[in-house]
Design a protein around this motif. Structure first.
Motif, mmCIF file in Angstrom:
data_model
loop_
_atom_site.group_PDB
_atom_site.id
_atom_site.type_symbol
_atom_site.label_atom_id
_atom_site.label_comp_id
_atom_site.label_asym_id
_atom_site.label_seq_id
_atom_site.Cartn_x
_atom_site.Cartn_y
_atom_site.Cartn_z
ATOM 1 N N PRO A 103 0.807 -1.225 0.000
ATOM 2 C CA PRO A 103 0.000 0.000 0.000
ATOM 3 C C PRO A 103 0.843 1.280 0.000
ATOM 4 N N VAL A 104 1.963 1.293 0.723
ATOM 5 C CA VAL A 104 2.776 2.509 0.779
ATOM 6 C C VAL A 104 3.385 2.825 -0.585
ATOM 7 N N ARG A 105 3.646 1.820 -1.372
ATOM 8 C CA ARG A 105 4.161 2.075 -2.722
ATOM 9 C C ARG A 105 3.107 2.811 -3.555
ATOM 10 N N TYR A 106 1.851 2.385 -3.440
ATOM 11 C CA TYR A 106 0.794 3.055 -4.189
ATOM 12 C C TYR A 106 0.539 4.464 -3.663
ATOM 13 N N GLU A 107 0.688 4.650 -2.356
ATOM 14 C CA GLU A 107 0.577 5.997 -1.785
ATOM 15 C C GLU A 107 1.708 6.886 -2.320
ATOM 16 N N SER A 108 2.903 6.325 -2.414
ATOM 17 C CA SER A 108 4.040 7.118 -2.910
ATOM 18 C C SER A 108 3.867 7.461 -4.388
ATOM 19 N N ARG A 109 3.279 6.564 -5.145
ATOM 20 C CA ARG A 109 3.023 6.861 -6.559
ATOM 21 C C ARG A 109 2.062 8.039 -6.694
ATOM 22 N N GLU A 110 1.064 8.072 -5.843
ATOM 23 C CA GLU A 110 0.125 9.192 -5.851
ATOM 24 C C GLU A 110 0.839 10.493 -5.455
ATOM 25 N N MET A 111 1.679 10.418 -4.423
ATOM 26 C CA MET A 111 2.430 11.590 -3.956
ATOM 27 C C MET A 111 3.423 12.064 -5.025
ATOM 28 N N THR A 112 3.931 11.155 -5.827
ATOM 29 C CA THR A 112 4.904 11.503 -6.863
ATOM 30 C C THR A 112 4.306 12.430 -7.911
ATOM 31 N N LYS A 113 3.005 12.446 -8.038
ATOM 32 C CA LYS A 113 2.367 13.345 -9.012
ATOM 33 C C LYS A 113 2.738 14.800 -8.747
ATOM 34 N N GLY A 114 2.880 15.173 -7.484
ATOM 35 C CA GLY A 114 3.302 16.535 -7.151
ATOM 36 C C GLY A 114 4.720 16.823 -7.611
ATOM 37 N N LEU A 115 5.583 15.819 -7.541
ATOM 38 C CA LEU A 115 6.960 15.973 -8.013
ATOM 39 C C LEU A 115 6.987 16.121 -9.531
ATOM 40 N N LEU A 116 6.173 15.317 -10.200
ATOM 41 C CA LEU A 116 6.159 15.353 -11.656
ATOM 42 C C LEU A 116 5.648 16.678 -12.205
ATOM 43 N N ALA A 117 4.921 17.426 -11.398
ATOM 44 C CA ALA A 117 4.458 18.754 -11.818
ATOM 45 C C ALA A 117 5.636 19.723 -11.963
ATOM 46 N N MET A 118 6.803 19.358 -11.391
ATOM 47 C CA MET A 118 8.007 20.203 -11.481
ATOM 48 C C MET A 118 9.048 19.614 -12.426
ATOM 49 N N PHE A 119 8.675 18.572 -13.155
ATOM 50 C CA PHE A 119 9.628 17.822 -13.974
ATOM 51 C C PHE A 119 9.089 17.653 -15.383
ATOM 52 N N ASP A 120 9.951 17.877 -16.358
ATOM 53 C CA ASP A 120 9.612 17.644 -17.763
ATOM 54 C C ASP A 120 10.447 16.478 -18.256
ATOM 55 N N GLY A 121 9.804 15.352 -18.500
ATOM 56 C CA GLY A 121 10.532 14.194 -18.983
ATOM 57 C C GLY A 121 9.799 12.908 -18.680
ATOM 58 N N VAL A 122 10.559 11.821 -18.636
ATOM 59 C CA VAL A 122 10.013 10.490 -18.383
ATOM 60 C C VAL A 122 10.846 9.814 -17.302
ATOM 61 N N ILE A 123 10.264 8.778 -16.717
ATOM 62 C CA ILE A 123 10.971 7.998 -15.707
ATOM 63 C C ILE A 123 11.103 6.567 -16.222
ATOM 64 N N HIS A 124 12.330 6.053 -16.176
ATOM 65 C CA HIS A 124 12.613 4.659 -16.545
ATOM 66 C C HIS A 124 12.964 3.892 -15.277
ATOM 67 N N HIS A 125 12.425 2.712 -15.121
ATOM 68 C CA HIS A 125 12.777 1.844 -13.985
ATOM 69 C C HIS A 125 13.629 0.685 -14.493
ATOM 70 N N HIS A 126 14.694 0.401 -13.760
ATOM 71 C CA HIS A 126 15.596 -0.696 -14.101
ATOM 72 C C HIS A 126 15.899 -1.479 -12.837
ATOM 73 N N VAL A 127 16.000 -2.801 -12.970
ATOM 74 C CA VAL A 127 16.322 -3.662 -11.844
ATOM 75 C C VAL A 127 17.645 -4.355 -12.142
ATOM 76 N N PHE A 128 18.545 -4.341 -11.154
ATOM 77 C CA PHE A 128 19.881 -4.910 -11.292
ATOM 78 C C PHE A 128 20.150 -5.881 -10.152
ATOM 79 N N GLU A 129 21.045 -6.811 -10.417
ATOM 80 C CA GLU A 129 21.584 -7.655 -9.369
ATOM 81 C C GLU A 129 22.944 -7.078 -9.002
ATOM 82 N N LEU A 130 23.176 -6.879 -7.706
ATOM 83 C CA LEU A 130 24.440 -6.322 -7.245
ATOM 84 C C LEU A 130 25.543 -7.345 -7.415
ATOM 85 N N GLY A 131 26.584 -6.980 -8.138
ATOM 86 C CA GLY A 131 27.713 -7.884 -8.364
ATOM 87 C C GLY A 131 28.713 -7.827 -7.216
ATOM 88 N N ALA A 132 29.624 -8.743 -7.249
ATOM 89 C CA ALA A 132 30.657 -8.829 -6.199
ATOM 90 C C ALA A 132 31.674 -7.738 -6.334
#
Length: 106
Positions: free
Chosen positions: A77-106
Motif C-alpha cells: 500500500p505505501v508504494r501506491y501511496e508514494s506513486r500518488e504523492m509523486t504526481k506533485g513531483l512530476l508537476a516540477m519535472f519535464d521528462g520520463v521515468i525509466h525503472h531498471h532492476v539490477f543484481e548487485l555484483g561482487a
C-alpha cells in the motif's frame, strides 16, 4: 542484493530545483523508507555528464535482499501511496521515468 533504480530522464523545471529536492526529502523519502523489506534508499542528483549524454537530473536507487522482497514492496500500500504523492513531483519535472532492476555484483 537487488537494486531498483528510477532514472528521471529530462529536466527539473527552471527555478524549481530547490522545491523539487525539498519535495523529495520531505514528502517522498519518508514513504520510500517505509517500503517493506527495503534495505537502502539513495537519491542521486546529477552534477555533470558526458557531452551528448541524456540528462538524468535525479536517480532513485533502492536495495532489497531478493526479487521476491522487491515484488512485495512494489505490491505494498505505501508504494501506491508514494506513486500518488509523486504526481506533485512530476508537476516540477519535464521528462520520463525509466525503472531498471539490477543484481548487485561482487
Amino acid at each position: 542484493m537487488i537494486i531498483r533504480q528510477a532514472l528521471f530522464e529530462g529536466r527539473i523545471q527552471e527555478g524549481k530545483e530547490a522545491a523539487f529536492k525539498a519535495y523529495v526529502a520531505d514528502k517522498l523519502m519518508p514513504m520510500w523508507l517505509e517500503f517493506p523489506g527495503i534495505r537502502e534508499v539513495r537519491v542521486l542528483y546529477a552534477l555533470e555528464r558526458d557531452e551528448g549524454a541524456p540528462a538524468y537530473p535525479m536517480v532513485l536507487s533502492t536495495m532489497y535482499d531478493t526479487q521476491e522482497t522487491l515484488a512485495e514492496a512494489l505490491a505494498s500500500p505505501v508504494r501506491y501511496e508514494s506513486r500518488e504523492m509523486t504526481k506533485g513531483l512530476l508537476a516540477m519535472f519535464d521528462g520520463v521515468i525509466h525503472h531498471h532492476v539490477f543484481e548487485l555484483g561482487a
